[in-house]
Scaffold this motif. Sequence first.
Motif, PDB file in Angstrom:
ATOM      1  N   ALA A 157     101.749 -35.470  71.842  1.00 38.62           N
ATOM      2  CA  ALA A 157     100.434 -35.341  71.223  1.00 38.62           C
ATOM      3  C   ALA A 157     100.575 -34.602  69.907  1.00 38.62           C
ATOM      4  CB  ALA A 157      99.469 -34.596  72.146  1.00 38.62           C
ATOM      5  N   ALA A 158      99.710 -34.929  68.956  1.00 37.68           N
ATOM      6  CA  ALA A 158      99.696 -34.236  67.669  1.00 37.68           C
ATOM      7  C   ALA A 158      98.280 -34.275  67.111  1.00 37.68           C
ATOM      8  CB  ALA A 158     100.671 -34.878  66.690  1.00 37.68           C
ATOM      9  N   ARG A 159      97.927 -33.228  66.403  1.00 37.58           N
ATOM     10  CA  ARG A 159      96.607 -33.165  65.767  1.00 37.58           C
ATOM     11  C   ARG A 159      96.667 -32.158  64.621  1.00 37.58           C
ATOM     12  NH1 ARG A 159      93.607 -28.599  67.219  1.00 37.58           N
ATOM     13  NH2 ARG A 159      94.494 -27.368  68.946  1.00 37.58           N
ATOM     14  N   HIS A 160      95.639 -32.193  63.785  1.00 36.49           N
ATOM     15  CA  HIS A 160      95.555 -31.248  62.679  1.00 36.49           C
ATOM     16  C   HIS A 160      94.511 -30.198  63.001  1.00 36.49           C
ATOM     17  CE1 HIS A 160      96.778 -30.398  58.500  1.00 36.49           C
ATOM     18  NE2 HIS A 160      95.607 -29.797  58.436  1.00 36.49           N
ATOM     19  N   ASP A 161      94.912 -28.941  62.929  1.00 37.54           N
ATOM     20  CA  ASP A 161      94.034 -27.815  63.219  1.00 37.54           C
ATOM     21  C   ASP A 161      93.651 -27.122  61.906  1.00 37.54           C
ATOM     22  OD1 ASP A 161      93.092 -25.788  65.489  1.00 37.54           O
ATOM     23  OD2 ASP A 161      93.966 -24.591  63.872  1.00 37.54           O
ATOM     24  N   ALA A 162      92.370 -26.740  61.795  1.00 35.75           N
ATOM     25  CA  ALA A 162      91.875 -26.154  60.551  1.00 35.75           C
ATOM     26  C   ALA A 162      92.614 -24.872  60.192  1.00 35.75           C
ATOM     27  CB  ALA A 162      90.377 -25.879  60.669  1.00 35.75           C
ATOM     28  N   GLU A 163      93.032 -24.100  61.181  1.00 34.72           N
ATOM     29  CA  GLU A 163      93.705 -22.827  60.920  1.00 34.72           C
ATOM     30  C   GLU A 163      95.226 -22.935  60.997  1.00 34.72           C
ATOM     31  OE1 GLU A 163      92.170 -19.857  63.507  1.00 34.72           O
ATOM     32  OE2 GLU A 163      90.135 -19.962  62.707  1.00 34.72           O
ATOM     33  N   ALA A 164      95.724 -23.637  62.016  1.00 36.06           N
ATOM     34  CA  ALA A 164      97.169 -23.674  62.253  1.00 36.06           C
ATOM     35  C   ALA A 164      97.875 -24.812  61.537  1.00 36.06           C
ATOM     36  CB  ALA A 164      97.449 -23.756  63.758  1.00 36.06           C
ATOM     37  N   GLY A 165      97.117 -25.731  60.938  1.00 32.80           N
ATOM     38  CA  GLY A 165      97.747 -26.879  60.307  1.00 32.80           C
ATOM     39  C   GLY A 165      98.086 -27.943  61.329  1.00 32.80           C
ATOM     40  N   CYS A 166      99.183 -28.626  61.126  1.00 40.48           N
ATOM     41  CA  CYS A 166      99.590 -29.682  62.048  1.00 40.48           C
ATOM     42  C   CYS A 166     100.231 -29.076  63.294  1.00 40.48           C
ATOM     43  CB  CYS A 166     100.580 -30.624  61.363  1.00 40.48           C
ATOM     44  SG  CYS A 166     100.926 -32.118  62.317  1.00 40.48           S
ATOM     45  N   LEU A 167      99.802 -29.529  64.458  1.00 42.53           N
ATOM     46  CA  LEU A 167     100.350 -29.087  65.734  1.00 42.53           C
ATOM     47  C   LEU A 167     100.845 -30.309  66.504  1.00 42.53           C
ATOM     48  CD1 LEU A 167      97.508 -26.641  66.875  1.00 42.53           C
ATOM     49  CD2 LEU A 167      99.726 -25.999  65.915  1.00 42.53           C
ATOM     50  N   ALA A 168     101.947 -30.160  67.188  1.00 50.46           N
ATOM     51  CA  ALA A 168     102.475 -31.244  68.013  1.00 50.46           C
ATOM     52  C   ALA A 168     103.053 -30.661  69.287  1.00 50.46           C
ATOM     53  CB  ALA A 168     103.549 -32.034  67.261  1.00 50.46           C
ATOM     54  N   GLY A 169     102.885 -31.376  70.375  1.00 54.25           N
ATOM     55  CA  GLY A 169     103.424 -30.920  71.651  1.00 54.25           C
ATOM     56  C   GLY A 169     104.041 -32.066  72.415  1.00 54.25           C
ATOM     57  N   GLY A 170     104.906 -31.726  73.351  1.00 56.41           N
ATOM     58  CA  GLY A 170     105.549 -32.768  74.134  1.00 56.41           C
ATOM     59  C   GLY A 170     106.039 -32.273  75.471  1.00 56.41           C
ATOM     60  N   LEU A 171     106.110 -33.205  76.407  1.00 55.18           N
ATOM     61  CA  LEU A 171     106.656 -32.960  77.741  1.00 55.18           C
ATOM     62  C   LEU A 171     107.664 -34.048  78.058  1.00 55.18           C
ATOM     63  CD1 LEU A 171     106.708 -31.799  80.701  1.00 55.18           C
ATOM     64  CD2 LEU A 171     104.818 -33.379  81.177  1.00 55.18           C
ATOM     65  N   LEU A 172     108.830 -33.648  78.517  1.00 50.72           N
ATOM     66  CA  LEU A 172     109.853 -34.564  79.024  1.00 50.72           C
ATOM     67  C   LEU A 172     110.140 -34.174  80.456  1.00 50.72           C
ATOM     68  CD1 LEU A 172     112.201 -36.659  78.845  1.00 50.72           C
ATOM     69  CD2 LEU A 172     113.619 -34.810  77.930  1.00 50.72           C
ATOM     70  N   LEU A 173     109.954 -35.098  81.376  1.00 49.89           N
ATOM     71  CA  LEU A 173     110.231 -34.865  82.794  1.00 49.89           C
ATOM     72  C   LEU A 173     111.216 -35.923  83.261  1.00 49.89           C
ATOM     73  CD1 LEU A 173     108.963 -32.824  84.933  1.00 49.89           C
ATOM     74  CD2 LEU A 173     107.796 -34.833  85.852  1.00 49.89           C
ATOM     75  N   GLN A 174     112.275 -35.505  83.955  1.00 45.29           N
ATOM     76  CA  GLN A 174     113.302 -36.445  84.399  1.00 45.29           C
ATOM     77  C   GLN A 174     113.711 -36.174  85.837  1.00 45.29           C
ATOM     78  OE1 GLN A 174     116.249 -35.771  81.190  1.00 45.29           O
ATOM     79  NE2 GLN A 174     115.723 -37.823  80.474  1.00 45.29           N
ATOM     80  N   HIS A 175     113.978 -37.267  86.550  1.00 45.63           N
ATOM     81  CA  HIS A 175     114.443 -37.172  87.932  1.00 45.63           C
ATOM     82  C   HIS A 175     115.965 -37.249  87.955  1.00 45.63           C
ATOM     83  CE1 HIS A 175     114.991 -37.675  92.119  1.00 45.63           C
ATOM     84  NE2 HIS A 175     115.213 -38.969  92.096  1.00 45.63           N
ATOM     85  N   LEU A 176     116.596 -36.253  88.549  1.00 42.85           N
ATOM     86  CA  LEU A 176     118.047 -36.219  88.666  1.00 42.85           C
ATOM     87  C   LEU A 176     118.447 -36.205  90.126  1.00 42.85           C
ATOM     88  CD1 LEU A 176     118.800 -33.519  85.959  1.00 42.85           C
ATOM     89  CD2 LEU A 176     118.752 -35.994  85.693  1.00 42.85           C
ATOM     90  N   PRO A 177     119.539 -36.876  90.478  1.00 45.57           N
ATOM     91  CA  PRO A 177     120.019 -36.812  91.846  1.00 45.57           C
ATOM     92  C   PRO A 177     120.379 -35.381  92.216  1.00 45.57           C
ATOM     93  CG  PRO A 177     121.120 -38.562  90.649  1.00 45.57           C
ATOM     94  CD  PRO A 177     120.377 -37.746  89.643  1.00 45.57           C
ATOM     95  N   GLU A 178     120.409 -35.111  93.476  1.00 47.37           N
ATOM     96  CA  GLU A 178     120.703 -33.761  93.964  1.00 47.37           C
ATOM     97  C   GLU A 178     122.032 -33.272  93.403  1.00 47.37           C
ATOM     98  OE1 GLU A 178     120.905 -31.292  98.174  1.00 47.37           O
ATOM     99  OE2 GLU A 178     120.590 -33.450  98.151  1.00 47.37           O
ATOM    100  N   GLY A 179     121.992 -32.105  92.764  1.00 48.93           N
ATOM    101  CA  GLY A 179     123.210 -31.492  92.232  1.00 48.93           C
ATOM    102  C   GLY A 179     123.547 -31.903  90.813  1.00 48.93           C
ATOM    103  N   GLU A 180     122.809 -32.892  90.250  1.00 47.39           N
ATOM    104  CA  GLU A 180     123.130 -33.355  88.909  1.00 47.39           C
ATOM    105  C   GLU A 180     122.280 -32.608  87.881  1.00 47.39           C
ATOM    106  OE1 GLU A 180     125.320 -35.313  87.862  1.00 47.39           O
ATOM    107  OE2 GLU A 180     125.914 -36.699  89.432  1.00 47.39           O
ATOM    108  N   VAL A 181     122.916 -31.994  86.885  1.00 46.86           N
ATOM    109  CA  VAL A 181     122.173 -31.313  85.834  1.00 46.86           C
ATOM    110  C   VAL A 181     122.608 -31.759  84.443  1.00 46.86           C
ATOM    111  CG1 VAL A 181     121.723 -29.260  87.202  1.00 46.86           C
ATOM    112  CG2 VAL A 181     123.813 -29.377  85.844  1.00 46.86           C
ATOM    113  N   GLY A 182     123.624 -32.596  84.336  1.00 47.33           N
ATOM    114  CA  GLY A 182     124.118 -33.018  83.035  1.00 47.33           C
ATOM    115  C   GLY A 182     123.420 -34.255  82.541  1.00 47.33           C
ATOM    116  N   ARG A 183     123.962 -34.884  81.483  1.00 47.35           N
ATOM    117  CA  ARG A 183     123.359 -36.095  80.963  1.00 47.35           C
ATOM    118  C   ARG A 183     124.327 -37.274  81.129  1.00 47.35           C
ATOM    119  NH1 ARG A 183     124.913 -38.205  76.554  1.00 47.35           N
ATOM    120  NH2 ARG A 183     122.972 -39.379  76.495  1.00 47.35           N
ATOM    121  N   ASP A 184     125.110 -37.242  82.248  1.00 43.36           N
ATOM    122  CA  ASP A 184     125.954 -38.379  82.551  1.00 43.36           C
ATOM    123  C   ASP A 184     125.070 -39.555  82.993  1.00 43.36           C
ATOM    124  OD1 ASP A 184     128.196 -36.818  82.094  1.00 43.36           O
ATOM    125  OD2 ASP A 184     128.175 -36.069  84.151  1.00 43.36           O
ATOM    126  N   ARG A 185     125.644 -40.747  83.008  1.00 43.48           N
ATOM    127  CA  ARG A 185     124.905 -41.909  83.467  1.00 43.48           C
ATOM    128  C   ARG A 185     124.566 -41.721  84.951  1.00 43.48           C
ATOM    129  NH1 ARG A 185     124.046 -46.702  81.279  1.00 43.48           N
ATOM    130  NH2 ARG A 185     125.433 -46.157  79.577  1.00 43.48           N
TER     131      ARG A 185
END
Length: 304
Positions: free
Chosen positions: A168-196
């Motif tokens: 999401a992104a919007r323009h705020d009168a005081e803060a200027g441009c604001l942007a936010g994001g969420l990334l949610l990912q499902h990993l198999p048990e014990g996996e924390v890396g970015r392997d395939r």
Amino acid sequence: MSEIIETWFDQPLLFTISERHVRGRLVRLGPALNTIIAAHNYPPVAEKLLAEALALTVLLGSTLKDEGSQLTLQAQTGGGPIELLVCDYRGGELRGYLKFDAERLVGVGADPTLFALFGEGFLAITFDQAATGERYQGIVPLEGSSIGDAAEHYFEQSEQIPSLIKLAARHDAEAGCLAGGLLLQHLPEGEVGRDRLHVRHDHPEWEHAKTIAATLKDEELTDPATSLETLAWRLFHEDEVRVQPGVTVSRGCRCSIDYFAGVLSKFPEGERREMADDDGLVQVDCAFCSRVFPVSLGEIAAHD
């Protein structure tokens, strides 16, 4: 929830929900984002697109393990008014820019579709690993209602990681441009890396977390009065959530006369002279910071 540390702007919040085999990233960009876009005079539609793309770049870049690794996001047109979008992230340094046809962009309206902006374009996401020197790249069509949707398709096709991305992104009168994001990912048990990763897409724990995360509203992502920890707690207060602040983000254009002199020194001397103007200066245009750097032939020769 672990100890509240209150993360607000320009620093991703990394979190894991181990019981559901889920990892996530939240980010809200403010001052760093405004520093990046201040060098350009983007119309509102282009500014919003770039702001969301920069938030996405931080979300993806924060998954890199090594500080010197780089994430590059590039979206290229298939006939739309947006000709090129490029963002990259390295060790908290963030930069990005847009190239577009201003006249055609006016005709897409205030809330255009991804197709209206790019046509049948493509999204390329590249991970350059500093420790191993390896490069991973995936290219997918620019499909869906947003660039976040296209990134979800990337993880689906190239990484086999079920993911949810909200931007999401919007323009705020005081803060200027604001942007936010969420990334949610499902990993198999014990996996924390970015392997395939090969996982079941109908895993009940993942579906539960995904359904909850999908309720996050755009105004919550860009609300300057709400910390990222508060957002994580609102979404997943039924679970044990471990949070950790990520690397602080800053504008990271690496342009300088010395840097360009070093690059130009790799060209043969005859080609350098052909590039130079009557004053013996090679004018180098940086699209990221919208500046022209005059590099003298003497400064280039000093790098030989």
